[in-house]
Enzyme design. Structure first.
Site, short mmCIF file in Angstrom:
data_model
loop_
_atom_site.label_atom_id
_atom_site.label_comp_id
_atom_site.label_asym_id
_atom_site.label_seq_id
_atom_site.Cartn_x
_atom_site.Cartn_y
_atom_site.Cartn_z
N GLU A 4 0.85 -1.20 0.00
CA GLU A 4 0.00 0.00 0.00
C GLU A 4 0.88 1.25 0.00
OE1 GLU A 4 -4.12 -1.00 2.23
OE2 GLU A 4 -2.45 -0.61 3.57
N CYS A 5 0.66 2.14 -0.93
CA CYS A 5 1.34 3.42 -1.00
C CYS A 5 2.86 3.22 -0.96
CB CYS A 5 0.85 4.35 0.10
SG CYS A 5 1.19 6.10 -0.24
#
Length: 451
Positions: free
Chosen positions: A341-342
């Protein structure tokens, strides 16, 4: 139904950002804890930095409560069950009291006021009164009358210049019959260091406990803690938690595996506590490891999760973490689900360019190239539909999350993972990425919608 309402709670909010919500919340958490109570912290909205400070101040994990991305069921569960054993719950608001997304989500717009209305927790307004006298009361009165379903218990005056200044502000609150819980003088020691995504992480601040104790000293001397505690109320019984077989329970995020290797260190620290809580309740085992220490993920894991954080600040160390990289690649060759994520998404890519323009080689499991050399803000709620089955769920599942970063995508050669929209329903460029069993998204997932 189980009618579990938990301890009494309240919400620390403000008419705008920068009024002192975080400072007051941290001081209250530590001051009430020092009195011998067990204080359960919460944060309204999608935030990682503030909850980390909350946890150190209160000695209990802080959970996010988000009315745009979370269903009422999940909010109710966290507000009641997660606070088991606490004597009081304190939630820190987000932005201004009524500020949220342009369109309503699952339980509201994400505004602090929506959470207050849903839970029935009273609001304590933090007012920055610098340069004001009677206008402060007018602002507070407007907040109190704006929505009938939001109860303003009183105010805390912040950045008061002097006792004379207080004497000019206070009479107006008597006239509108609104309680002042206390007044905090302008105080340089209340400031905490910041960086581009918000405050510097709690674990990076030297002598953080001493700083929080000093903050608690100031808050305890300025605010009537007993009155604050007496203003709290239990969450509404009307949002009682349903049995485990309900539709609400089926809508929760399921663990990506039975034994999940979770990256956790200063480069990978942005993980929502409620997600880990749900995974554990579903029977999953979490096995932490540190890429910065060049730890490989557990070889027996059946899923790997790389959260967001600040990989750009540690890009050189990550590029040199050969055992970490080789461990990931071995699992990928066995088709073990790996999701980032990210920041974790960027590390799964081929390369990351830091703010000085230096390119660092990443793990290469995805074709993504990202750069911080030219900052560009990506911010907002996301609703995404999965194109294929992956660590986030079955094909067609809709997940809700939030994106907040300054990285730019230089290039990508991956297959898209999701179709994605913002809070208002407009399509956004974010499509995630997939190669084999490895996937990534720039948004952080918060909840899912049952299919």
């Amino acid at each position: 139904m189980n009618f579990s309402v938990g301890p009494p709670g309240l919400i620390i909010a403000a008419p705008r950002s920068g009024a002192g919500k975080t400072t007051v919340t941290l001081g209250l958490l530590r001051a009430l804890r020092r009195q011998g109570g067990a204080v359960q912290p919460f944060k309204c909205g999608p935030d990682y930095i503030d909850p980390a400070f909350h946890e150190i101040a209160a000695g209990r994990p802080s959970f996010n409560l988000d009315s745009w991305a979370m269903g009422e069921e999940l909010i109710a569960t966290l507000a009641t069950e997660a606070s088991a054993g606490a004597t009081i719950s304190i939630a820190e608001g987000v932005m201004g009291l009524f500020d949220g997304a342009a369109a309503r989500g699952r339980s509201g717009t994400g505004a602090t006021a929506d959470l207050a209305a849903l839970l029935g927790w009273p609001v304590v307004l933090v007012l920055d009164v610098a340069g004001q006298t009677e206008t402060a009361a007018a602002v507070a009165l407007g907040c109190a009358r704006y929505r009938d379903d939001v109860d303003i218990a009183g105010v805390i005056l912040n950045r008061v210049a002097s006792q004379r200044h207080f004497s000019l502000v206070a009479p107006a609150f008597d006239r509108i019959n609104m309680r002042i819980f206390g007044a905090i003088l302008r105080e340089d020691r209340l400031a905490l260091p910041e960086r581009h995504l918000g405050l510097v992480q709690a674990g990076e601040i030297p002598a953080i406990d001493q700083r929080l104790d000093a903050l608690a000293d100031i808050i305890a001397a300025a605010i009537d803690l007993d009155a604050i505690g007496q203003s709290a109320r239990p969450a509404k019984a009307a949002i009682a938690i349903r049995e485990a077989h309900s539709d609400g329970a089926r809508s929760r995020l399921q663990p990506p595996g039975q034994r999940i290797a979770l990256a956790q260190d200063r480069a990978f620290s942005f993980m929502y506590p409620h997600v880990l809580r749900q995974w554990r309740h579903a029977g999953a085992e979490i096995v932490p490891f540190s890429p910065l220490a060049d730890d490989p993920p557990d070889a027996t894991a059946d899923a790997v999760w790389l959260p967001g954080g600040y990989p750009e600040l540690h890009a050189g160390a990550l590029a040199s973490a050969h055992s970490f990289r080789e461990g990931l690649q071995k699992l990928a060759r066995r088709s073990i689900p790996i999701h980032g994520e990210c920041g974790g998404h960027m590390v799964l890519g081929r390369g990351l360019e830091d703010a000085d323009g230096n390119r660092h080689e990443m793990t290469g499991l995805l074709g993504l190239e990202t750069s911080f050399a030219k900052r560009r803000l990506h911010l907002g709620y996301r609703r995404a539909r999965l194109r294929i089955a992956c660590a986030l769920g079955a094909k067609g599942t809709e997940v809700l999350g939030h994106e907040f970063h300054y990285a730019s995508t230089v290039s990508t050669s991956d297959d898209p993972l999701v179709d994605c929209w913002d809070a208002a329903g407009a399509e956004v460029p974010e499509q995630g990425a997939r190669q084999g069993s490895t996937t990534g998204t720039f948004f952080h997932v918060i909840d899912r919608i049952a299919i």
